[in-house]
Design a protein around this motif. Structure first.
Motif, mmCIF file in Angstrom:
data_model
loop_
_atom_site.group_PDB
_atom_site.id
_atom_site.type_symbol
_atom_site.label_atom_id
_atom_site.label_comp_id
_atom_site.label_asym_id
_atom_site.label_seq_id
_atom_site.Cartn_x
_atom_site.Cartn_y
_atom_site.Cartn_z
ATOM 1 N N ILE A 234 45.600 24.519 0.770
ATOM 2 C CA ILE A 234 46.863 24.033 0.198
ATOM 3 C C ILE A 234 48.044 24.574 1.015
ATOM 4 C CG2 ILE A 234 48.390 24.097 -1.834
ATOM 5 C CD1 ILE A 234 46.030 22.269 -2.308
ATOM 6 N N GLY A 235 47.889 25.795 1.525
ATOM 7 C CA GLY A 235 48.949 26.406 2.336
ATOM 8 C C GLY A 235 49.255 25.632 3.610
ATOM 9 N N MET A 236 48.337 24.774 4.035
ATOM 10 C CA MET A 236 48.605 23.965 5.229
ATOM 11 C C MET A 236 49.751 22.978 4.962
ATOM 12 S SD MET A 236 44.667 23.180 6.346
ATOM 13 C CE MET A 236 44.951 22.365 7.920
ATOM 14 N N GLN A 237 49.966 22.625 3.701
ATOM 15 C CA GLN A 237 50.993 21.607 3.395
ATOM 16 C C GLN A 237 52.430 22.091 3.614
ATOM 17 O OE1 GLN A 237 50.456 19.163 -0.181
ATOM 18 N NE2 GLN A 237 48.307 19.719 -0.191
ATOM 19 N N PRO A 238 52.835 23.208 2.979
ATOM 20 C CA PRO A 238 54.238 23.602 3.177
ATOM 21 C C PRO A 238 54.572 23.895 4.640
ATOM 22 C CG PRO A 238 53.017 25.269 1.909
ATOM 23 C CD PRO A 238 52.165 24.052 1.987
ATOM 24 N N GLU A 239 53.636 24.453 5.383
ATOM 25 C CA GLU A 239 53.948 24.747 6.786
ATOM 26 C C GLU A 239 53.784 23.507 7.654
ATOM 27 O OE1 GLU A 239 53.288 28.939 8.027
ATOM 28 O OE2 GLU A 239 51.574 28.622 6.687
ATOM 29 N N GLY A 240 52.794 22.685 7.329
ATOM 30 C CA GLY A 240 52.608 21.439 8.070
ATOM 31 C C GLY A 240 53.855 20.567 7.985
#
Lengths: 329, 258
Positions: free
Chosen positions: A61-67
């Protein structure tokens, strides 16, 4: 933390086999590593499955805010570093799902728990990344907080998890330095850049402190996790270490912690913080954060859109198997 | 209040122009692939596509760096401050990702061209180009293998994946003619032994396409009218949107360091 799972009480059933369990505990006490084929109490296995899969989900899920910032990164060097970082997070998710598989749960099973909303992931990723400074702040604070929690996990009693954490910690610590370097650059930049950095710190500071979970006085974490050496420090101990490490870093680059009560206690040698809004924490964990719905909807959409590709790969493998058998016959 | 532009103009000697063409190909395709991060059909594919994007962005940086050394600009000025009409990439690289099959088809068609291109460029009379080519070729050989293996799986997978892969090929085929174009500035570099002659790569490209499409049970689209224009800055509508995202921070904070 990435593994707020430990803040939920594990119902410990009556010992399945007291003599075996005593031998198991003796191995833990002797700092022996438990390996996948070793006997382990069912509650130990369940606690680990929940913790490891929650940690994996947080990475995914953390890939989303940074992506969200890859296509807008302000220089080619920053773009490459951010893309590599988000890729590392996917890689962490992959090792952690593999570590969970050694405990007898498939990736499909735990993915299903994430998609259906039954499994939790770290509350921090339910906040939005609004400016480029958020990317610096996430590296600096969120990865910094994760490291505090994860370094002790390199000594976790369960071998596959401990080994996965060694590699993950090495990468997280690189991300943390990269994030701080973004903040240094912004803080030394134009007035607008400095303001961007301070604004991001203002928004991420309190949610970062919440990553460590509820205060020890209210924490439901089972003593079992400590006894089993899955967890080695309490939430408050880890939070304090994080604060003590981070406050001087903020001051060094001229940023102010958004906490009017923050002060250094000469007697204890620790930085003391003002009250944390635990109502906000509970609300975000329960689904009421700015991005909970968005994150999960997105994950479900991606999963559904990829279904035909996964089916095609399976169908092709099946055809290849049939062709090989035909050739052999 | 006086308003000055943040855009720059580049003095495009034949060598600078060619380096920008290759750099822009790599950057824009890398940008498109990076859009898949966190959105791929499997976690393994998230990692693979991000990896290919990273390789391509790395290639663009090496090429911008060399071009910049010849015209007095740095990589970020070249990437972030040229307008769409100054971008020199192949049109295929800026096309929308579409579904996974379309992205794989694009990657396959492009890699089948660029991998032999870099292999030839390894013997360039220009030592910097030869060095960039040697590194790039190792990477593009993997990109070609990855895209070929996926195209075979999609083509020979299910009815749906076959249909999508064929549609992706049909969509992108009209953009492949541009790979082999040669204009006067490029011809001068070919004559000097600085860059390979793309026309000479056509037969090898074509037979590679036929081999993989046969294994994938896909049909080679018919050659007809081919799109052109990227090399002279006449792009499709998509590039402007890519640059609006890619360049916005540099453009909105002129002079800031990041």
């Amino acid at each position: 933390m990435y593994t707020q799972a430990l803040n939920t009480k594990e119902t410990v059933t009556a010992a399945e086999d007291p003599a075996r369990e005593a031998r198991f505990q003796a191995r833990i006490d002797a700092e022996d590593r438990i390996e996948p084929n070793d006997w382990m109490p069912e509650a130990y296995r369940r606690t680990l499955v929940r913790q490891i899969s929650q940690h994996a989900h947080s990475e995914i899920i953390g890939m989303q805010p940074e992506g969200n910032w890859i296509t807008r990164a302000p220089s080619l060097r920053r773009k490459a570093a951010l893309l590599a970082k988000v890729q590392d997070e996917g890689g962490h998710g992959l090792y952690l799902y593999a570590a969970a598989e050694t405990l007898g749960v498939s990736r499909e099973e735990v993915t299903d728990q994430l998609l259906s909303g039954r499994a939790k992931y770290s509350s921090i990723f339910n906040y939005p990344t609004l400016t480029w400074a958020d990317i610096g702040t996430i590296g600096w604070l969120v990865d910094g907080a994760a490291i505090m929690n994860q370094i002790p996990l390199c000594r976790c009693s369960y071998g596959p998890y401990a080994r996965a954490m060694i590699r993950i910690c090495r990468e997280e610590s690189f991300h943390q330095r990269q994030g701080y370097e973004i903040m240094v650059t912004l803080a030394n930049g134009t007035p607008e850049q400095k303001e961007m950095a301070q604004d991001a710190l203002n928004r991420w500071w309190w949610p970062s402190l919440m990553m460590f979970g509820p205060p020890d006085t209210a924490s439901q974490h089972s003593d079992k996790s400590m006894q089993w050496k899955i967890k080695r420090f309490s939430n408050d101990e880890l939070r304090q270490k994080f604060i003590d490490a981070t406050v001087p870093q903020a001051r060094h680059i001229g940023l102010t912690m958004p906490d009017p009560d923050m002060r250094f206690n000469e007697a204890t040698g620790h930085w003391e913080h003002g009250p944390i809004d635990w109502e906000e924490f509970k609300r975000v964990i329960a689904g009421g954060g700015p991005c909970n719905r968005q994150r999960l909807t997105h994950r479900n959409k991606v999963h559904a859109e990829g279904a035909w590709v996964r089916e095609a790969a399976l169908a092709f493998a099946e055809k290849e198997r049939a062709r090989t058998q035909q050739k052999a016959a | 209040m006086s308003v000055t532009t943040t855009s720059i103009a580049v003095d495009e000697t034949p060598l600078v122009l060619h380096l920008l063409r290759r750099a822009d190909d790599a950057l824009i395709l890398g940008h498109r692939l990076s859009e898949w991060t966190g959105n791929a059909p499997t976690l393994e594919e998230d990692l693979a596509l991000a990896n290919i994007a990273l390789d391509l962005i790395g290639q663009s940086r090496a090429l911008f760096d060399y071009a910049g050394s010849l015209c007095g600009l740095d990589e970020d000025q070249l990437a972030y401050r040229r307008d769409a009409r100054q971008y020199r990439n192949l049109l295929i690289t800026e096309q929308l990702n579409g579904d996974f099959a379309c992205t794989i088809a694009r990657q396959f068609l492009y890699s089948a061209f660029i991998d032999p291109y870099w292999r030839e460029a390894m013997s360039s009379s220009d030592a910097t180009i030869a060095a960039i080519a040697a590194k790039a070729e190792k990477e593009t050989a993997y990109h070609l293998r990855h895209a070929s293996e996926w195209l075979i799986r999609l083509g020979d997978g299910t009815g749906e994946s076959h249909r999508r892969a064929q549609a992706g090929l049909e969509e992108l085929w009209p953009f492949t003619g541009e790979f082999f174009e040669v204009d006067a500035p490029d011809q001068s570099l070919i004559d000097a032994g600085t860059i390979p002659d793309p026309a000479e790569l056509h037969d090898g490209w074509s037979s590679r396409i036929n081999t993989i499409l046969a294994r994938a049970t896909l049909t080679r689209p018919k050659d007809s009218w081919m799109q052109t224009g990227g090399r002279t800055g006449r792009h499709s509508e998509h590039l402007g949107h890519i640059l609006a995202e890619l360049q916005y921070l540099q453009r909105s904070h002129p002079g800031a360091k990041w």
